[in-house]
Design an enzyme around this catalytic site. Structure first.
Site, PDB file in Angstrom:
ATOM      1  N   ARG A 190       1.301  12.116  -9.132  1.00  0.00           N
ATOM      2  CA  ARG A 190       1.729  10.734  -8.892  1.00  0.00           C
ATOM      3  C   ARG A 190       3.063  10.424  -9.549  1.00  0.00           C
ATOM      4  O   ARG A 190       3.798   9.552  -9.137  1.00  0.00           O
ATOM      5  CB  ARG A 190       0.697   9.749  -9.446  1.00  0.00           C
ATOM      6  CG  ARG A 190      -0.643   9.766  -8.733  1.00  0.00           C
ATOM      7  CD  ARG A 190      -1.457   8.549  -9.150  1.00  0.00           C
ATOM      8  NE  ARG A 190      -2.873   8.672  -8.824  1.00  0.00           N
ATOM      9  CZ  ARG A 190      -3.408   8.364  -7.644  1.00  0.00           C
ATOM     10  NH1 ARG A 190      -2.643   7.918  -6.677  1.00  0.00           N
ATOM     11  NH2 ARG A 190      -4.703   8.482  -7.438  1.00  0.00           N
ATOM     12  N   GLU A 205       0.845  -1.202   0.000  1.00  0.00           N
ATOM     13  CA  GLU A 205       0.000   0.000   0.000  1.00  0.00           C
ATOM     14  C   GLU A 205       0.878   1.249   0.000  1.00  0.00           C
ATOM     15  O   GLU A 205       2.053   1.197   0.362  1.00  0.00           O
ATOM     16  CB  GLU A 205      -0.910  -0.079   1.249  1.00  0.00           C
ATOM     17  CG  GLU A 205      -1.769   1.103   1.562  1.00  0.00           C
ATOM     18  CD  GLU A 205      -2.813   1.468   0.502  1.00  0.00           C
ATOM     19  OE1 GLU A 205      -2.414   1.661  -0.663  1.00  0.00           O
ATOM     20  OE2 GLU A 205      -3.992   1.593   0.848  1.00  0.00           O
ATOM     21  N   ASP A 206       0.286   2.366  -0.394  1.00  0.00           N
ATOM     22  CA  ASP A 206       1.058   3.619  -0.406  1.00  0.00           C
ATOM     23  C   ASP A 206       1.178   4.229   0.991  1.00  0.00           C
ATOM     24  O   ASP A 206       2.249   4.586   1.443  1.00  0.00           O
ATOM     25  CB  ASP A 206       0.484   4.639  -1.407  1.00  0.00           C
ATOM     26  CG  ASP A 206      -0.995   4.961  -1.172  1.00  0.00           C
ATOM     27  OD1 ASP A 206      -1.645   4.298  -0.338  1.00  0.00           O
ATOM     28  OD2 ASP A 206      -1.501   5.877  -1.838  1.00  0.00           O
ATOM     29  N   PHE A 261       0.219  16.526   4.460  1.00  0.00           N
ATOM     30  CA  PHE A 261      -0.265  15.876   3.250  1.00  0.00           C
ATOM     31  C   PHE A 261       0.909  15.650   2.309  1.00  0.00           C
ATOM     32  O   PHE A 261       1.583  16.579   1.909  1.00  0.00           O
ATOM     33  CB  PHE A 261      -1.359  16.702   2.578  1.00  0.00           C
ATOM     34  CG  PHE A 261      -2.086  15.914   1.547  1.00  0.00           C
ATOM     35  CD1 PHE A 261      -3.119  15.065   1.915  1.00  0.00           C
ATOM     36  CD2 PHE A 261      -1.715  15.977   0.216  1.00  0.00           C
ATOM     37  CE1 PHE A 261      -3.774  14.295   0.963  1.00  0.00           C
ATOM     38  CE2 PHE A 261      -2.365  15.207  -0.743  1.00  0.00           C
ATOM     39  CZ  PHE A 261      -3.395  14.366  -0.370  1.00  0.00           C
ATOM     40  N   VAL A 262       1.151  14.401   1.993  1.00  0.00           N
ATOM     41  CA  VAL A 262       2.292  14.062   1.141  1.00  0.00           C
ATOM     42  C   VAL A 262       1.819  13.664  -0.252  1.00  0.00           C
ATOM     43  O   VAL A 262       0.701  13.185  -0.422  1.00  0.00           O
ATOM     44  CB  VAL A 262       3.139  12.926   1.759  1.00  0.00           C
ATOM     45  CG1 VAL A 262       3.940  13.434   2.936  1.00  0.00           C
ATOM     46  CG2 VAL A 262       2.270  11.748   2.184  1.00  0.00           C
ATOM     47  N   ASP A 311      -2.985   5.921   6.807  1.00  0.00           N
ATOM     48  CA  ASP A 311      -3.270   7.235   7.386  1.00  0.00           C
ATOM     49  C   ASP A 311      -4.107   6.980   8.651  1.00  0.00           C
ATOM     50  O   ASP A 311      -3.554   6.725   9.708  1.00  0.00           O
ATOM     51  CB  ASP A 311      -4.002   8.046   6.309  1.00  0.00           C
ATOM     52  CG  ASP A 311      -4.245   9.487   6.704  1.00  0.00           C
ATOM     53  OD1 ASP A 311      -3.341  10.096   7.280  1.00  0.00           O
ATOM     54  OD2 ASP A 311      -5.337  10.008   6.428  1.00  0.00           O
ATOM     55  N   LYS A 326       1.428   7.437   8.912  1.00  0.00           N
ATOM     56  CA  LYS A 326       1.281   8.717   9.625  1.00  0.00           C
ATOM     57  C   LYS A 326       0.744   8.446  11.021  1.00  0.00           C
ATOM     58  O   LYS A 326      -0.478   8.460  11.224  1.00  0.00           O
ATOM     59  CB  LYS A 326       0.235   9.558   8.886  1.00  0.00           C
ATOM     60  CG  LYS A 326       0.778  10.680   8.068  1.00  0.00           C
ATOM     61  CD  LYS A 326      -0.383  11.542   7.595  1.00  0.00           C
ATOM     62  CE  LYS A 326      -0.239  11.856   6.129  1.00  0.00           C
ATOM     63  NZ  LYS A 326      -1.384  12.615   5.608  1.00  0.00           N
TER      64      LYS A 326
HETATM   65  P1  IMP Z   1      -6.730   5.655   5.510  1.00  0.00           P
HETATM   66  O1  IMP Z   1      -7.182   6.882   6.241  1.00  0.00           O
HETATM   67  O2  IMP Z   1      -5.613   4.964   6.229  1.00  0.00           O
HETATM   68  O3  IMP Z   1      -7.899   4.756   5.239  1.00  0.00           O
HETATM   69  O4  IMP Z   1      -6.137   6.130   4.124  1.00  0.00           O
HETATM   70  C1  IMP Z   1      -6.959   6.246   3.006  1.00  0.00           C
HETATM   71  C2  IMP Z   1      -6.250   6.679   1.759  1.00  0.00           C
HETATM   72  O5  IMP Z   1      -6.119   8.079   1.804  1.00  0.00           O
HETATM   73  C3  IMP Z   1      -4.831   6.192   1.494  1.00  0.00           C
HETATM   74  O6  IMP Z   1      -4.770   4.911   0.919  1.00  0.00           O
HETATM   75  C4  IMP Z   1      -4.362   7.246   0.505  1.00  0.00           C
HETATM   76  O7  IMP Z   1      -4.779   6.911  -0.802  1.00  0.00           O
HETATM   77  C5  IMP Z   1      -5.078   8.493   0.974  1.00  0.00           C
HETATM   78  N1  IMP Z   1      -4.163   9.376   1.742  1.00  0.00           N
HETATM   79  C6  IMP Z   1      -4.082   9.525   3.079  1.00  0.00           C
HETATM   80  N2  IMP Z   1      -3.150  10.431   3.427  1.00  0.00           N
HETATM   81  C7  IMP Z   1      -2.634  10.882   2.262  1.00  0.00           C
HETATM   82  C8  IMP Z   1      -1.607  11.849   1.933  1.00  0.00           C
HETATM   83  O8  IMP Z   1      -0.958  12.493   2.790  1.00  0.00           O
HETATM   84  N3  IMP Z   1      -1.360  12.020   0.608  1.00  0.00           N
HETATM   85  C9  IMP Z   1      -2.027  11.353  -0.373  1.00  0.00           C
HETATM   86  N4  IMP Z   1      -2.973  10.449  -0.116  1.00  0.00           N
HETATM   87  C10 IMP Z   1      -3.283  10.221   1.184  1.00  0.00           C
HETATM   88 MG    MG Z   2      -4.226   4.214  -1.226  1.00  0.00          MG
END
Ligand code: IMP
Ligand code: MG
Length: 172
Positions: free
Chosen positions: A162, A95-96, A148-149, A99, A127
């Site tokens: 991207r 995963e990227d 925000f990255v 968050d 994070k």
């Molecule tokens: P979650 O809050 O862990 O469910 O993250 C949901 C999705 O939000 C991640 O898979 C990313 O695609 C996107 N995301 C969260 N934080 C960032 C950020 O800082 N930059 C870009 N995408 C983000």
């Molecule tokens: Mg993602």
């Protein structure tokens, strides 16, 4: 607003090599399935699998989560699913970013039901300041501050950035 480099291409390369080496060691003699999560993990996944010297099958998924209970079980919207069974396979999700942890929590719940022999998580970024759902991350490249990255697969402004080869943040 301009973009400032936050994690350089060189640092990413080094870390990806290290994680690849760890996976090679941890799964020596085994076959694995990598599940890359589109679109954000495209670069990390492409670079990481080239460091893995094991028999490997690649699957891609595209998901998003909604609902936001602090307990798990948000809803997972699956836009693209895996094509072949992962039953009795060693699986690593790539995963990227983790968050809040909601997406990963939902994804793990869903994949566990498919009966993999093992299931681990690798994420490029984590994070901790935003974490609401406890996720066990087995292979983490970098912890990041509450900013925000973007870049190296991660988007901002509805799909842009991207293609940056490094990870950046906005600078006002
Ligand atoms: P979650 O809050 O862990 O469910 O993250 C949901 C999705 O939000 C991640 O898979 C990313 O695609 C996107 N995301 C969260 N934080 C960032 C950020 O800082 N930059 C870009 N995408 C983000
Ligand atoms: Mg993602």
């Amino acid at each position: 607003m301009s973009v400032k480099e936050y994690i350089s291409e060189e640092r990413i390369k080094t870390r990806v090599k290290e994680i690849g080496a760890e996976i090679n060691k941890d799964y020596a003699g085994e076959e694995i399935v990598i599940i890359g999560i589109l679109n954000g993990a495209i670069m990390f996944c492409a670079d990481l699998i080239r460091e893995i010297k094991l028999p490997l099958r690649l699957e891609m998924m595209s998901v998003s989560s909604y609902g936001d209970s602090t307990e798990s079980s948000g809803e997972l919207d699956i836009r693209l699913d895996i094509k072949k069974s992962i039953k009795d396979k060693h699986v690593i999700i790539v995963e990227d970013i983790v968050d809040t942890g909601l997406t990963m929590t939902c994804l793990i719940e869903r994949l566990k039901k498919l009966g993999p022999k093992s299931l681990k998580v690798s994420t490029l970024l984590y994070k901790p300041a935003r974490s609401k759902h406890d996720v066990k991350i087995d292979y983490l490249a970098f912890e990041v501050e509450d900013k925000f990255v973007l870049g190296y697969g991660l988007d901002a402004m509805g799909g842009f950035y991207r293609n940056l080869p490094f990870i950046g943040v906005y600078e006002s």
